[in-house]
Structures are given as C-alpha cells and as structure tokens.
Design a protein around this motif. Structure first.
Motif, PDB file in Angstrom:
ATOM      1  N   PHE A  79       0.865  -1.181   0.000  1.00 49.29           N
ATOM      2  CA  PHE A  79       0.000   0.000   0.000  1.00 49.29           C
ATOM      3  C   PHE A  79       0.897   1.224   0.000  1.00 49.29           C
ATOM      4  O   PHE A  79       1.861   1.275   0.770  1.00 49.29           O
ATOM      5  N   ASP A 118      -1.696  -3.378  -4.102  1.00 50.97           N
ATOM      6  CA  ASP A 118      -3.093  -2.962  -3.972  1.00 50.97           C
ATOM      7  C   ASP A 118      -3.347  -1.881  -5.015  1.00 50.97           C
ATOM      8  O   ASP A 118      -2.623  -0.887  -5.078  1.00 50.97           O
ATOM      9  N   GLU A 123      -5.928   6.039  -1.374  1.00 47.27           N
ATOM     10  CA  GLU A 123      -4.778   6.618  -0.674  1.00 47.27           C
ATOM     11  C   GLU A 123      -4.220   7.830  -1.420  1.00 47.27           C
ATOM     12  O   GLU A 123      -3.400   8.559  -0.879  1.00 47.27           O
ATOM     13  N   SER A 170      -8.815  -3.166  -5.355  1.00 43.20           N
ATOM     14  CA  SER A 170      -9.612  -3.198  -4.121  1.00 43.20           C
ATOM     15  C   SER A 170     -10.682  -2.119  -4.107  1.00 43.20           C
ATOM     16  O   SER A 170     -11.263  -1.824  -3.071  1.00 43.20           O
ATOM     17  N   TYR A 197     -10.190  -8.199  -5.238  1.00 41.01           N
ATOM     18  CA  TYR A 197     -10.897  -8.060  -3.960  1.00 41.01           C
ATOM     19  C   TYR A 197     -12.378  -8.154  -4.340  1.00 41.01           C
ATOM     20  O   TYR A 197     -13.046  -7.139  -4.536  1.00 41.01           O
ATOM     21  N   LYS A 200     -15.637  -7.459  -1.084  1.00 36.68           N
ATOM     22  CA  LYS A 200     -15.097  -6.502  -0.118  1.00 36.68           C
ATOM     23  C   LYS A 200     -16.273  -5.742   0.476  1.00 36.68           C
ATOM     24  O   LYS A 200     -17.024  -5.080  -0.238  1.00 36.68           O
ATOM     25  N   TYR A 206     -12.156  -1.660   9.122  1.00 37.42           N
ATOM     26  CA  TYR A 206     -11.040  -1.028   8.417  1.00 37.42           C
ATOM     27  C   TYR A 206     -10.506   0.220   9.120  1.00 37.42           C
ATOM     28  O   TYR A 206      -9.599   0.875   8.599  1.00 37.42           O
ATOM     29  N   ARG A 210      -7.350   2.941   7.784  1.00 38.70           N
ATOM     30  CA  ARG A 210      -7.562   4.286   7.232  1.00 38.70           C
ATOM     31  C   ARG A 210      -6.733   5.312   7.982  1.00 38.70           C
ATOM     32  O   ARG A 210      -6.312   6.319   7.418  1.00 38.70           O
ATOM     33  N   ARG A 222     -18.290   4.436   2.172  1.00 41.38           N
ATOM     34  CA  ARG A 222     -18.050   3.659   0.967  1.00 41.38           C
ATOM     35  C   ARG A 222     -19.205   2.706   0.635  1.00 41.38           C
ATOM     36  O   ARG A 222     -19.049   1.780  -0.152  1.00 41.38           O
ATOM     37  N   GLN A 226     -18.715  -0.463  -1.806  1.00 36.51           N
ATOM     38  CA  GLN A 226     -18.379  -1.702  -1.098  1.00 36.51           C
ATOM     39  C   GLN A 226     -19.676  -2.415  -0.704  1.00 36.51           C
ATOM     40  O   GLN A 226     -20.742  -1.809  -0.645  1.00 36.51           O
ATOM     41  N   LYS A 253     -13.042 -10.149   2.144  1.00 33.85           N
ATOM     42  CA  LYS A 253     -12.486  -9.182   3.080  1.00 33.85           C
ATOM     43  C   LYS A 253     -13.612  -8.426   3.756  1.00 33.85           C
ATOM     44  O   LYS A 253     -14.502  -7.947   3.057  1.00 33.85           O
ATOM     45  N   VAL A 278      -8.174  -8.175   8.433  1.00 34.82           N
ATOM     46  CA  VAL A 278      -7.937  -6.731   8.299  1.00 34.82           C
ATOM     47  C   VAL A 278      -7.480  -6.046   9.585  1.00 34.82           C
ATOM     48  O   VAL A 278      -7.420  -6.654  10.661  1.00 34.82           O
ATOM     49  N   SER A 279      -7.221  -4.759   9.436  1.00 36.33           N
ATOM     50  CA  SER A 279      -6.598  -3.977  10.502  1.00 36.33           C
ATOM     51  C   SER A 279      -7.363  -3.999  11.815  1.00 36.33           C
ATOM     52  O   SER A 279      -6.767  -4.123  12.887  1.00 36.33           O
ATOM     53  N   TYR A 318      -1.635  -8.981   9.099  1.00 35.73           N
ATOM     54  CA  TYR A 318      -0.581  -8.214   9.766  1.00 35.73           C
ATOM     55  C   TYR A 318       0.152  -9.073  10.799  1.00 35.73           C
ATOM     56  O   TYR A 318       1.198  -8.677  11.290  1.00 35.73           O
TER      57      TYR A 318
HETATM   58  C1  PBG Z   1      -8.671   0.332  -0.005  1.00 40.78           C
HETATM   59  C2  PBG Z   1      -8.315  -0.668   1.022  1.00 40.78           C
HETATM   60  C3  PBG Z   1      -8.736  -0.677   2.341  1.00 40.78           C
HETATM   61  C4  PBG Z   1      -8.165  -1.783   2.934  1.00 40.78           C
HETATM   62  C5  PBG Z   1      -7.397  -2.424   1.975  1.00 40.78           C
HETATM   63  N1  PBG Z   1      -7.534  -1.729   0.787  1.00 40.78           N
HETATM   64  C6  PBG Z   1      -9.516   0.302   3.105  1.00 40.78           C
HETATM   65  C7  PBG Z   1     -10.866   0.686   2.739  1.00 40.78           C
HETATM   66  O1  PBG Z   1     -11.539   0.128   1.868  1.00 40.78           O
HETATM   67  O2  PBG Z   1     -11.282   1.668   3.348  1.00 40.78           O
HETATM   68  C8  PBG Z   1      -8.384  -2.185   4.366  1.00 40.78           C
HETATM   69  C9  PBG Z   1      -7.357  -3.070   4.948  1.00 40.78           C
HETATM   70  C10 PBG Z   1      -7.405  -3.180   6.421  1.00 40.78           C
HETATM   71  O3  PBG Z   1      -8.314  -2.682   7.127  1.00 40.78           O
HETATM   72  O4  PBG Z   1      -6.485  -3.818   6.946  1.00 40.78           O
HETATM   73  N2  PBG Z   1      -7.702   0.545  -0.926  1.00 40.78           N
END
Ligand code: PBG
Length: 328
Positions: A79, A118, A123, A170, A197, A200, A206, A210, A222, A226, A253, A278-279, A318
């Motif tokens: 990323f 990605d 971003e 994604s 993806y 998603k 997430y 972010r 989103r 999404q 995801k 995810v995060s 991660y």
């Molecule tokens: C968007 C993207 C996101 C994640 C991966 N690619 C964020 C989103 O859609 O807001 C999330 C990954 C994570 O939360 O670990 N390019």
C-alpha cells in the motif's frame, strides 16, 4: 455405529495421532504480509492503532520484504502513502510513484519474493474515495464508476511495468477486473495475474487501516460501492463476475465475520481464494493480548488456521511475520 463403539477421543490421545489426522495446515508460504510504504517521513513510523505495524520508507520496506522472505512468507502486499494527493489520485499511476519505486527496491532486496500491489485510488485522492467524483443529477457527489476504471487500469499497468508480480484491485468498481485485464494484455503484460478483492464489504473493521494510510473518506462513506455485510449471495455473484472478467484469484475481506463466504466462494469459483484478516481484526487481538486477556500466539494461530479451514488458500494478515516465526 453408536457409542461406545464410536469414540472420537481415540484419535486425539497424543500429539502424534493428532498430527496424523490434522486436516488443515498453516504454513508461512500461505501467508501474505501487508506493508505500508510512505513517500515521506522517517524510515519507520509506528501506527498507534496497529501495535507492531509501521509506516515504512521505500528502503525500510525493501528490508522488511527481505525479512519476510527469509521467514518463508508467501508474498507481500503493498500500500502506498503518497506525499501529494489530488482529486484524481494521479500518484497512483505515476511510474515514479511510491508503490512503483517500492516494487523496484524490493526486487533488488528479495528477488524471488512475490510482490502483490493494492490497486486503488483512495490513498491518492484528496477526498479519500476509491475513484473519481461526479456530481449526480441532484448535485450530490458520487464515485464515477466508468471514469475510475480508466485510472485504475493505468495504475495496474504502471505497477506491473514496475515489476509487480500480482495486481490486486480493491476499489469495488464494476467491470474493473475486465478493464484491467484488457489493458494489461494490450501492454503485453499477459503474465501478470489479477487478485480481485471480489467480496469486499463496507466494514467497520477497516478503521485502523484508514488511520495508517490516511485514506478515510473526507465525506460520506463507501457503502455505495463496497458490499453490504448482510449479503452473502451477492458476494458469491461478485466473485463469479470477477472470474468471468478474468480474475486469477479472488478475495474475501474482512475475514473473521465472513467465514461462511470464504467457504461458499471457494466452492463456487474453483480458483485460489484469498482472505484479508484486516486492521481492526488485528488491533482487537493485539489489544486483548496487551491487556492480558488472551494468549496472543495461540489466538493468532487459531484464527489463521480457521481461515485456511474455511477454504482460504492465501491468508493476508498483519500477524504474518510473527505467525511465520512461530511456525518455523
Ligand atoms: C482500499 C483498502 C482498504 C483496505 C485495503 N484496501 C480500506 C478501505 O476500503 O477503506 C483495508 C485493509 C485493512 O483494514 O487492513 N484501498
């Protein structure tokens, strides 16, 4: 045969027998480590909401990738955090952009490690949405699907030309896999696979990402692109459409609340399936472990194994580095 002839405990009575009948293997080569590469800033910068994860400079990312390779990790997922953002996210398809430079640097340090990039604009856009904006008939701003496709395809081509092993869109625009495939092929990049993806979801998990990538939308959310977390049939359909458009692998995801869809999509697509742990899922485990509520190592290995059991061939997490070190 009924009890007592049937005793399921027989095959659980020793570590050796349990190993012999274990159905699911978790190995480092099945894990993918996400990396946040920043165009500006220090070599390494902690991310408050994701203990143990850092924003990396290009050279630090190359070293991190080499370390991942030495741990036997299957791939890294890049990323980019650009120095400059604009309405069209032009940094995403700049041939000298942060991801493109990182791909080249990683190729020097870890020549055999697959590098997945990605492909998204969020971003890189100053408004934080995953595509370019358009005013609708009522004057409201929406993400323009078809105008975004062109920029996403340019981004994928730019990544592939820089040497990305796999590109992973994604953004959740309709038709992006087909558009990207066509553009890659037109550029002679037939050998570059697409990891879509596909399913998603518009997820609250997430949040820390972010923060890490400073990609929160400046307005709205989103949910107009999404998926709705309530929809499973639609997730399978999304995956099948991406396969039709030429995806080589598909993704679900987030991970933990979506095990049913990993299984359903794996059965439907007959292609490799990736899942993204995810995060927010990572942050919950880290915080509970730090508070002493859970045994981190055991919980992480249980989670990652369960994702493989659900049907994921590839697990993006991660936790990948720590998990790989525990597995070897
Ligand atoms: C968007 C993207 C996101 C994640 C991966 N690619 C964020 C989103 O859609 O807001 C999330 C990954 C994570 O939360 O670990 N390019």
């Amino acid at each position: 045969m009924a009890f007592p002839q049937t005793r399921m405990r027989r095959m659980r009575s020793s570590a050796e027998l349990r190993g012999l009948v274990r159905e699911t293997e978790l190995r480092p080569e099945k894990l993918v480590l996400p990396l946040f590469v920043s165009e500006r800033g220090p070599e390494r910068e902690a991310i408050d909401s994701m203990p143990g994860v850092e924003r990396l400079s290009i050279s630090a990312a190359a070293r991190e990738a080499a370390e991942a390779a030495s741990l036997g990790i299957g791939a890294v997922l890049l990323f980019g955090i650009p120095a400059h953002k604009d309405p069209e996210g032009t940094g995403a398809f700049d041939d000298e952009g942060v991801v493109q430079l990182a791909v080249r640097a990683i190729a020097q340090h870890a020549p055999h490690l697959p590098v997945i990039t990605d492909v998204c604009l969020c971003e890189y856009t100053d408004h934080g949405h995953c595509g370019v904006l358009l005013e609708d008939a009522r004057g409201a701003l929406t993400v323009d699907n078809d105008a975004s496709l062109e920029l996403l395809a340019r981004t994928a081509v730019s990544h592939a030309r820089a040497g990305a092993t796999v590109v992973a869109p994604s953004d959740m625009m309709d038709g992006r896999v087909g558009t990207i495939r066509a553009e890659l092929d037109r550029e002679g990049l037939h050998a570059t696979p697409i990891l879509a993806y596909s399913a998603k979801f518009a997820s609250a998990f997430y949040g820390p990402f972010r923060d890490a990538a400073s990609s929160a939308p400046a307005f709205g959310d989103r949910r107009a692109y999404q998926m709705d977390p309530a929809n499973g049939e639609e997730a399978v359909r999304e995956a099948l459409l991406d396969v039709q458009e030429g995806a080589d692998m598909v993704m679900v995801k987030p991970a933990l609340a979506y095990g049913d869809l990993i299984q359903a999509i794996k059965r439907a697509v007959r292609l490799p399936v990736a899942v993204y742990n995810v995060s927010g899922e990572y942050a919950m485990v880290k915080d509970a472990a730090r508070a002493g509520h859970i045994d981190e190592r055991a919980v992480v290995l249980e989670i990652l194994t369960s994702l493989r059991r659900a049907g994921a061939d590839i697990v993006i997490s991660y936790h990948a580095k720590e998990a790989a070190s525990w597995l070897t």
